[in-house]
Design a protein around this motif. Structure first.
Motif, PDB file in Angstrom:
ATOM      1  N   GLY A 104       0.817  -1.209   0.000  1.00 45.26           N
ATOM      2  CA  GLY A 104       0.000   0.000   0.000  1.00 45.26           C
ATOM      3  C   GLY A 104       0.851   1.258   0.000  1.00 45.26           C
ATOM      4  N   MET A 105       1.940   1.236   0.775  1.00 50.87           N
ATOM      5  CA  MET A 105       2.862   2.369   0.768  1.00 50.87           C
ATOM      6  C   MET A 105       3.479   2.544  -0.610  1.00 50.87           C
ATOM      7  SD  MET A 105       4.869   2.220   4.430  1.00 50.87           S
ATOM      8  CE  MET A 105       4.882   0.452   4.701  1.00 50.87           C
ATOM      9  N   LEU A 232       6.732  -0.871  -7.239  1.00 56.22           N
ATOM     10  CA  LEU A 232       7.716  -1.841  -6.756  1.00 56.22           C
ATOM     11  C   LEU A 232       8.807  -1.138  -5.954  1.00 56.22           C
ATOM     12  CD1 LEU A 232       8.739  -4.852  -6.894  1.00 56.22           C
ATOM     13  CD2 LEU A 232      10.188  -4.078  -8.779  1.00 56.22           C
ATOM     14  N   ILE A 233       9.299  -0.020  -6.489  1.00 55.58           N
ATOM     15  CA  ILE A 233      10.338   0.734  -5.786  1.00 55.58           C
ATOM     16  C   ILE A 233       9.779   1.352  -4.504  1.00 55.58           C
ATOM     17  CG2 ILE A 233      11.849   2.758  -5.953  1.00 55.58           C
ATOM     18  CD1 ILE A 233      12.053   2.108  -8.992  1.00 55.58           C
ATOM     19  N   GLY A 234       8.535   1.822  -4.585  1.00 59.04           N
ATOM     20  CA  GLY A 234       7.914   2.433  -3.413  1.00 59.04           C
ATOM     21  C   GLY A 234       7.740   1.476  -2.255  1.00 59.04           C
ATOM     22  N   GLY A 237      11.399   0.430  -0.524  1.00 58.47           N
ATOM     23  CA  GLY A 237      12.058   1.322   0.424  1.00 58.47           C
ATOM     24  C   GLY A 237      11.793   0.964   1.874  1.00 58.47           C
ATOM     25  N   PRO A 238      10.533   0.925   2.299  1.00 55.81           N
ATOM     26  CA  PRO A 238      10.256   0.530   3.684  1.00 55.81           C
ATOM     27  C   PRO A 238      10.646  -0.920   3.979  1.00 55.81           C
ATOM     28  CG  PRO A 238       8.209   0.860   2.466  1.00 55.81           C
ATOM     29  CD  PRO A 238       9.310   1.385   1.616  1.00 55.81           C
ATOM     30  N   SER A 239      10.629  -1.770   2.963  1.00 56.22           N
ATOM     31  CA  SER A 239      11.084  -3.152   3.161  1.00 56.22           C
ATOM     32  C   SER A 239      12.574  -3.174   3.487  1.00 56.22           C
ATOM     33  CB  SER A 239      10.823  -3.989   1.897  1.00 56.22           C
ATOM     34  OG  SER A 239       9.445  -4.167   1.669  1.00 56.22           O
ATOM     35  N   PHE A 240      13.361  -2.404   2.746  1.00 53.49           N
ATOM     36  CA  PHE A 240      14.809  -2.344   2.972  1.00 53.49           C
ATOM     37  C   PHE A 240      15.113  -1.868   4.388  1.00 53.49           C
ATOM     38  CE2 PHE A 240      18.981  -0.311   2.806  1.00 53.49           C
ATOM     39  CZ  PHE A 240      19.745  -1.229   2.104  1.00 53.49           C
ATOM     40  N   ARG A 241      14.386  -0.852   4.820  1.00 52.79           N
ATOM     41  CA  ARG A 241      14.599  -0.329   6.174  1.00 52.79           C
ATOM     42  C   ARG A 241      14.295  -1.403   7.219  1.00 52.79           C
ATOM     43  NH1 ARG A 241      14.539   4.960   8.229  1.00 52.79           N
ATOM     44  NH2 ARG A 241      13.842   5.775   6.228  1.00 52.79           N
ATOM     45  N   ALA A 242      13.214  -2.158   7.005  1.00 54.03           N
ATOM     46  CA  ALA A 242      12.843  -3.205   7.962  1.00 54.03           C
ATOM     47  C   ALA A 242      13.841  -4.362   7.955  1.00 54.03           C
ATOM     48  CB  ALA A 242      11.443  -3.728   7.647  1.00 54.03           C
ATOM     49  N   LEU A 243      14.352  -4.704   6.773  1.00 55.20           N
ATOM     50  CA  LEU A 243      15.260  -5.844   6.659  1.00 55.20           C
ATOM     51  C   LEU A 243      16.658  -5.544   7.179  1.00 55.20           C
ATOM     52  CD1 LEU A 243      14.279  -7.019   3.058  1.00 55.20           C
ATOM     53  CD2 LEU A 243      13.784  -8.237   5.182  1.00 55.20           C
ATOM     54  N   PHE A 244      17.157  -4.332   6.887  1.00 53.80           N
ATOM     55  CA  PHE A 244      18.563  -4.036   7.166  1.00 53.80           C
ATOM     56  C   PHE A 244      18.776  -2.935   8.208  1.00 53.80           C
ATOM     57  CE2 PHE A 244      18.450  -5.635   2.719  1.00 53.80           C
ATOM     58  CZ  PHE A 244      19.143  -6.820   2.942  1.00 53.80           C
TER      59      PHE A 244
END
Length: 265
Positions: A104-105, A232-234, A237-244
Motif C-alpha cells: 500500500g505504501m 515496486l520501488i515504493g 524502500g520501507p522493506s529495505f529499512r525493515a530488513l537491514f
C-alpha cells in the motif's frame, strides 16, 4: 556475519527486487545479500520460513502465490497486513516472525511520484481484481480517504473483499466517475477506456512490460498513467529499512531497474 534476505515467489526469475535491493546494499556498503527464492509449493515456502526462524535469513519479501501464507505463518502482524489479509514482508528475529505489508505504501508513493496532481480524498477510485494485490490497493486507497469500489468478473470474490475492507462492489458503470482506476489483475483488463473521465488516472500494478497494454491505451487517450515499477520501488524502500535497519541510500534505482529490464527511462 553476512546478512541474507531475499524475495520469495513462484515464478520468481523475473523479479527486479534483487536488482533494487542489491543497488542499495552496494551503495550502503553493507555485508549483505538479497537473493531470489523460488519454493515449489506451500510446503517449500514453509520450509523457507523455518530457515528464517533458525536464523539463516534476516527477512523476506514475499510475492505471489505466498502472501496469504506468509501472514498465516507469522507470530505477529501489523494492522496493515491483517487488514489486507496478506503480507509481502517477513522479518525474522530471535526465532519469531513478524509480518507486514508495504504494498500500500508502494502504491501511494507511485501515485505521488507519477500523478502528483491527483488527490484521492473523497474521490471515487476503482480497483480491478479481487486478489491479494487488489486487497492491498483497496486498503491503501481507503486509508487515504478515497471512495473505493472493487470491480471483478467474479462478483462473489469482489463481495468478499469488499465486506472484509469496508469498501463497495461496483459494475462497469462506475468507471465513468472514477478519478483513479487501478489494475490489480495479472492480465490486461477488458474495459472501455473511452468511458473514463478526461482527467482520470490509470495505474497498473504489473511492471513487465513497463508500459502495459492498459497503460499504453490510456496514454493514447491522453490520460495520466502510473506504472508498476514505481510501486515496486515504493514498497521496496520501507522493506529495505525493515530488513537491514537503515534507510535506502540515495541511488537512482529506477534507472538501475530499467537497465536490467532493457528499457529506457
Amino acid at each position: 556475519m553476512t546478512l541474507v534476505a531475499g524475495v520469495a515467489g513462484q515464478p520468481i526469475a523475473h523479479s527486479l527486487s534483487p536488482v533494487i535491493h542489491g543497488a542499495w546494499i552496494a551503495a550502503a556498503g553493507l555485508d549483505a545479500v538479497y537473493e531470489r527464492f523460488g519454493p515449489a509449493d506451500a510446503d517449500g515456502f514453509a520450509e523457507l520460513v523455518d530457515k528464517g526462524r533458525a536464523g539463516t535469513l534476516c527477512g523476506l519479501n514475499v510475492t505471489a502465490p505466498f502472501k496469504e501464507q506468509a501472514l498465516a505463518l507469522a507470530d505477529e502482524a501489523s494492522a496493515t497486513a491483517r487488514t489486507c489479509g496478506a503480507a509481502n514482508l517477513l522479518v525474522f528475529e530471535d526465532g519469531r516472525v513478524r509480518a507486514d505489508s508495504t504494498d500500500g505504501m508502494g502504491l501511494m508513493a507511485a501515485l505521488a511520484e507519477q500523478a502528483p496532481a491527483l488527490d484521492v480524498r473523497g474521490r471515487p477510485a476503482v480497483v480491478l481484481g479481487a486478489g491479494g494485490a487488489a486487497r492491498a490497493a483497496a486498503a491503501a486507497l481507503k486509508a487515504a480517504g478515497a471512495e473505493v469500489g472493487v470491480l471483478n468478473r467474479t462478483v462473489e470474490r469482489a463481495r468478499a473483499l469488499a465486506d472484509d475492507l469496508g469498501v463497495t462492489v461496483v459494475d462497469v458503470g462506475a468507471l465513468g466517475e472514477a478519478a483513479l482506476v487501478v489494475n490489480a489483475l495479472s492480465v490486461a483488463p477488458t474495459i472501455d477506456l473511452g468511458a473514463l473521465r478526461a482527467d482520470a488516472v490509470l495505474m497498473d500494478m504489473t511492471y513487465r512490460p513497463l508500459v502495459t497494454p492498459f497503460l499504453a491505451e490510456g496514454r493514447a487517450r491522453g490520460l495520466t498513467t502510473v506504472d508498476g515499477l514505481a510501486m515496486l520501488i515504493g514498497q521496496a524502500g520501507p522493506s529495505f529499512r525493515a530488513l537491514f535497519g537503515i534507510a535506502p541510500p540515495d541511488v537512482d534505482v529506477r534507472a538501475v531497474a530499467l537497465n536490467a529490464m532493457g528499457e529506457a527511462g
